[in-house]
Scaffold this motif. Structure first.
Motif, PDB file in Angstrom:
ATOM      1  N   PRO A  45       0.758  -1.137  -0.067  1.00  0.00           N
ATOM      2  CA  PRO A  45       0.073  -0.088   0.097  1.00  0.00           C
ATOM      3  C   PRO A  45       0.898   1.207   0.108  1.00  0.00           C
ATOM      4  O   PRO A  45       0.526   2.226  -0.659  1.00  0.00           O
ATOM      5  N   ASP A  46       1.879   1.278   0.790  1.00  0.00           N
ATOM      6  CA  ASP A  46       2.775   2.242   0.642  1.00  0.00           C
ATOM      7  C   ASP A  46       3.343   2.737  -0.547  1.00  0.00           C
ATOM      8  O   ASP A  46       3.678   3.869  -1.165  1.00  0.00           O
ATOM      9  N   GLY A  47       4.023   1.649  -1.168  1.00  0.00           N
ATOM     10  CA  GLY A  47       4.658   1.540  -2.662  1.00  0.00           C
ATOM     11  C   GLY A  47       3.474   2.023  -3.712  1.00  0.00           C
ATOM     12  O   GLY A  47       4.083   3.107  -4.512  1.00  0.00           O
ATOM     13  N   LYS A  48       2.365   1.763  -3.643  1.00  0.00           N
ATOM     14  CA  LYS A  48       1.001   2.225  -4.363  1.00  0.00           C
ATOM     15  C   LYS A  48       1.062   3.770  -4.216  1.00  0.00           C
ATOM     16  O   LYS A  48       1.175   4.213  -5.253  1.00  0.00           O
ATOM     17  N   ALA A  49       0.938   4.143  -3.082  1.00  0.00           N
ATOM     18  CA  ALA A  49       0.825   5.431  -2.832  1.00  0.00           C
ATOM     19  C   ALA A  49       2.109   6.375  -3.238  1.00  0.00           C
ATOM     20  O   ALA A  49       1.681   7.358  -3.793  1.00  0.00           O
ATOM     21  N   ARG A  50       3.153   5.828  -2.980  1.00  0.00           N
ATOM     22  CA  ARG A  50       4.516   6.567  -3.406  1.00  0.00           C
ATOM     23  C   ARG A  50       4.607   6.669  -4.838  1.00  0.00           C
ATOM     24  O   ARG A  50       4.777   7.648  -5.539  1.00  0.00           O
ATOM     25  N   THR A  51       4.135   5.464  -5.676  1.00  0.00           N
ATOM     26  CA  THR A  51       4.148   5.552  -7.151  1.00  0.00           C
ATOM     27  C   THR A  51       2.841   6.593  -7.223  1.00  0.00           C
ATOM     28  O   THR A  51       3.434   7.276  -8.612  1.00  0.00           O
ATOM     29  N   CYS A  52       1.855   6.506  -7.034  1.00  0.00           N
ATOM     30  CA  CYS A  52       0.825   7.580  -7.406  1.00  0.00           C
ATOM     31  C   CYS A  52       1.180   8.841  -7.196  1.00  0.00           C
ATOM     32  O   CYS A  52       1.069   9.940  -8.230  1.00  0.00           O
ATOM     33  N   GLU A  53       2.063   9.247  -6.122  1.00  0.00           N
ATOM     34  CA  GLU A  53       2.526  10.666  -5.697  1.00  0.00           C
ATOM     35  C   GLU A  53       3.634  11.020  -6.605  1.00  0.00           C
ATOM     36  O   GLU A  53       3.655  12.070  -7.197  1.00  0.00           O
ATOM     37  N   GLU A  54       4.597   9.981  -7.012  1.00  0.00           N
ATOM     38  CA  GLU A  54       5.674  10.439  -8.017  1.00  0.00           C
ATOM     39  C   GLU A  54       5.212  10.806  -9.353  1.00  0.00           C
ATOM     40  O   GLU A  54       5.828  11.609  -9.999  1.00  0.00           O
ATOM     41  N   HIS A  55       4.230  10.052  -9.927  1.00  0.00           N
ATOM     42  CA  HIS A  55       3.650  10.137 -11.183  1.00  0.00           C
ATOM     43  C   HIS A  55       2.556  10.887 -11.459  1.00  0.00           C
ATOM     44  O   HIS A  55       1.744  11.070 -12.355  1.00  0.00           O
ATOM     45  N   ASN A  56       2.070  11.477 -10.123  1.00  0.00           N
ATOM     46  CA  ASN A  56       0.903  12.389 -10.181  1.00  0.00           C
ATOM     47  C   ASN A  56      -0.316  11.968 -10.651  1.00  0.00           C
ATOM     48  O   ASN A  56      -1.107  12.107 -11.899  1.00  0.00           O
ATOM     49  N   LEU A  57      -0.508  10.633 -10.256  1.00  0.00           N
ATOM     50  CA  LEU A  57      -1.671   9.823 -10.701  1.00  0.00           C
ATOM     51  C   LEU A  57      -2.956  10.124  -9.492  1.00  0.00           C
ATOM     52  O   LEU A  57      -2.549  10.142  -8.192  1.00  0.00           O
ATOM     53  N   ARG A  58      -4.194   9.824 -10.145  1.00  0.00           N
ATOM     54  CA  ARG A  58      -4.998   9.898  -9.287  1.00  0.00           C
ATOM     55  C   ARG A  58      -6.210   8.659 -10.003  1.00  0.00           C
ATOM     56  O   ARG A  58      -6.029   8.303 -11.160  1.00  0.00           O
ATOM     57  N   GLU A  59      -6.976   8.323  -9.270  1.00  0.00           N
ATOM     58  CA  GLU A  59      -7.887   7.132  -9.604  1.00  0.00           C
ATOM     59  C   GLU A  59      -9.054   7.794 -10.819  1.00  0.00           C
ATOM     60  O   GLU A  59      -9.211   8.869 -10.806  1.00  0.00           O
TER      61      GLU A  59
END
Length: 146
Positions: A45-59
Motif C-alpha cells: 500500500p505504501d508503494g502504491k501511494a508512493r508511485t501515485c504521488e511520484e507520477h501525479n496519478l489519481r483514480e
C-alpha cells in the motif's frame, strides 16, 4: 482505375464504415490518445501511494482499476519506465532473488518489510496504456487464467 493516396484511403474506409459514420471515426483516429496507468497490484500500500504521488496519478473517475495522470508527463514517464525494464538485466534479477531468499530465511521482524523492498526494487511500478484497452478487457469480462 482505383484511387490512391489519402483520397483512396478515405474512399475505402467510407465504403467499409459508411459515409455517415466515417467522418466521426476519422476524427477519433486523429485525436490525441488518452493514456491511463495500471499500478502494479503486487506493490505494498505504501508503494502504491508512493508511485501515485511520484507520477501525479489519481483514480480514474469512470474506469475501475486504473489511474489517470494529473499532468501531461505520462508519455515521457512511459519511455523512462520502458528503459528501466532494460536496466533490470538477468544479473540484477538474480541478485534480487538471492537477497529475497536470504531475507526469507532470516527470522527477524523486519524480514517481511525487507523482502517487500527487494521485490519492489525489481518490479515495474506501473504500466501506461490507452483507456480503450482497459474498456475492452472490462467489457469482455477477462479474469485471471483466461
Amino acid at each position: 482505375m482505383s484511387m490512391r493516396g489519402e483520397a483512396g484511403w478515405h474512399a475505402v474506409n467510407q465504403k467499409a464504415y459508411g459515409k455517415d459514420r466515417w467522418p466521426g471515426l476519422y476524427k477519433a483516429l486523429k485525436a490525441t490518445v488518452s493514456h491511463v496507468a495500471l499500478v502494479n497490484p503486487f506493490l505494498s500500500p505504501d508503494g502504491k501511494a508512493r508511485t501515485c504521488e511520484e507520477h501525479n496519478l489519481r483514480e480514474h473517475p469512470s474506469i475501475p482499476l486504473v489511474f489517470e495522470s494529473t499532468s501531461d508527463q505520462h508519455a515521457a514517464e512511459q519511455s523512462v519506465l520502458a528503459g528501466a525494464l532494460d536496466d533490470n538485466d538477468e544479473e540484477g534479477l538474480d541478485d534480487a532473488k538471492a537477497d529475497a531468499k536470504g531475507a526469507c530465511s532470516s527470522a527477524g521482524d523486519g524480514a517481511s518489510t525487507y523482502l517487500q523492498e527487494i521485490l519492489e526494487s525489481v518490479m515495474l511500478p506501473l504500466y501506461f496504456l490507452d483507456g480503450a484497452s482497459v474498456i475492452a478487457a472490462l467489457a469482455l469480462g477477462v479474469e485471471p487464467g483466461m
